[in-house]
Design an enzyme around this catalytic site. Structure first.
Site, PDB file in Angstrom:
ATOM      1  N   TYR A 135      45.021  36.495  37.145  1.00 43.94           N
ATOM      2  CA  TYR A 135      46.066  37.190  36.370  1.00 43.94           C
ATOM      3  C   TYR A 135      46.666  38.239  37.289  1.00 43.94           C
ATOM      4  O   TYR A 135      46.051  39.275  37.543  1.00 43.94           O
ATOM      5  CB  TYR A 135      45.426  37.809  35.127  1.00 43.94           C
ATOM      6  CG  TYR A 135      46.363  38.500  34.146  1.00 43.94           C
ATOM      7  CD1 TYR A 135      47.743  38.468  34.281  1.00 43.94           C
ATOM      8  CD2 TYR A 135      45.839  39.177  33.063  1.00 43.94           C
ATOM      9  CE1 TYR A 135      48.578  39.089  33.364  1.00 43.94           C
ATOM     10  CE2 TYR A 135      46.659  39.804  32.130  1.00 43.94           C
ATOM     11  CZ  TYR A 135      48.032  39.763  32.284  1.00 43.94           C
ATOM     12  OH  TYR A 135      48.841  40.394  31.374  1.00 43.94           O
ATOM     13  N   LYS A 149      48.340  33.235  36.300  1.00 45.43           N
ATOM     14  CA  LYS A 149      49.297  33.840  35.368  1.00 45.43           C
ATOM     15  C   LYS A 149      50.049  34.857  36.199  1.00 45.43           C
ATOM     16  O   LYS A 149      49.517  35.908  36.565  1.00 45.43           O
ATOM     17  CB  LYS A 149      48.577  34.497  34.179  1.00 45.43           C
ATOM     18  CG  LYS A 149      49.495  35.290  33.247  1.00 45.43           C
ATOM     19  CD  LYS A 149      48.757  35.626  31.963  1.00 45.43           C
ATOM     20  CE  LYS A 149      49.356  36.750  31.138  1.00 45.43           C
ATOM     21  NZ  LYS A 149      50.772  36.686  30.815  1.00 45.43           N
TER      22      LYS A 149
HETATM   23  N1  LIG Z   1      53.997  39.596  29.679  1.00 44.02           N
HETATM   24  C1  LIG Z   1      52.854  40.426  29.856  1.00 44.02           C
HETATM   25  C2  LIG Z   1      51.991  40.434  28.662  1.00 44.02           C
HETATM   26  C3  LIG Z   1      51.233  39.245  28.374  1.00 44.02           C
HETATM   27  O1  LIG Z   1      50.974  38.188  28.458  1.00 44.02           O
HETATM   28  C4  LIG Z   1      52.080  40.014  31.078  1.00 44.02           C
HETATM   29  O2  LIG Z   1      52.277  38.903  31.528  1.00 44.02           O
HETATM   30  O3  LIG Z   1      51.267  40.799  31.563  1.00 44.02           O
END
Ligand SMILES: N[C@@H](CC=O)C(=O)O
Length: 268
Positions: free
Chosen positions: A134, A163
């Site tokens: 992330y 992500k």
């Molecule tokens: N768009 C924000 C919140 C969640 O998914 C991110 O990507 O951090």
């Protein structure tokens, strides 16, 4: 396996009752509300107020999601400041039956790019649950730079997705075009038309309108981006505390029993 994940994956909001207990029937209704349109569930990430959850709340929301996922993959969010705490929680996620963990960058001003690589290496060395990166700095203060991200993808086995929430569509695009074989997901609704080449999307709008997110992935036109932006404005998805507004809308639709956010929970 690397390359498995694609499409719309949902960073689930965490439904609480008014005392902050995770509400299993609301989790079930939320999953049922979206399951036919999505390719996976991510409980306890930022939209799930993951960094605020105590150990019990985190364990409950991951357990209920695994219990009711109906065959869709569950990738458990872990938003803790340091490596040892992340490893502990990853072990719990594996024991609960999560398919992977989604791990935020380590927190703090002293963290270096080499330190970020070591963080993910240590998690991987401790256990073999697949890891989803992330890349965000709003919470942790530490974004993964491009060369570091490539290095992590090449040097650490078991990375199954990114992500990409740097907020820079060109960065996301370059990552998607880098040919690492690791799927790249845009994390921001307003950047979908510019991200291009991505494998999927992971953002709060997917709790409410997954079919619109899917349509955007299949046909990312400026008109559809404008529609997404309008819908996000309507539901508060672009606000700093978007999860509060997403909960209000899910409550209005009768999907969750209470719009309570973590800090509103009353002592029992
Ligand atoms: N768009 C924000 C919140 C969640 O998914 C991110 O990507 O951090």
């Amino acid at each position: 396996m690397p390359g498995t994940y694609s499409g719309t994956v949902v960073p689930l909001i965490t439904p609480f009752d008014e005392h902050g207990v995770v509400d299993e029937p609301s989790v079930v209704r939320l999953l049922d509300h979206i399951r036919t349109e999505v390719n996976g569930f991510m409980p306890a990430l930022t939209s799930g107020e993951g960094w605020k959850l105590d150990a019990r709340q985190w364990q409950d929301v991951v357990t209920y999601t695994v219990r009711h996922a109906g065959g869709l993959p569950v990738l458990a969010g872990i938003q803790l400041p340091d490596t040892d705490a992340v490893i502990d929680r990853a072990r719990t996620a594996a024991a609960i039956g999560a398919d992977a963990v989604v791990v935020t960058t380590p927190f703090g001003a002293e963290v270096t790019q080499d330190g970020i690589v070591e963080h993910y290496k240590a998690i991987r060395a401790a256990l073999d649950i697949p890891i989803f990166l992330y890349n965000e700095e709003a919470l942790s203060g530490n974004r993964i730079e491009f060369d570091t991200l490539i290095r992590i993808c090449k040097e650490i086995p078991g990375i199954v997705g990114i992500k990409e929430s740097s907020g820079d569509a060109a960065f996301t695009r370059n990552m998607a075009e880098a040919g690492t074989g690791i799927p790249v997901f845009e994390g921001w609704e307003n950047l979908l038309v510019d991200a291009r080449g991505i494998d999927g999307f992971i953002g709060p709008l997917a709790n409410l309108e997954p079919s619109l997110c899917n349509a955007m992935l299949v046909d990312p036109t400026p008109d559809r981006q404008a529609e997404i932006n309008t819908v996000c404005e309507r539901y508060g998805v672009f606000k700093d505390d978007w999860y509060r507004w997403v909960k209000k809308e899910l409550h209005r639709r009768g999907v969750i029993s209470s719009p309570t956010v973590h800090e509103e929970a009353k002592a029992a």
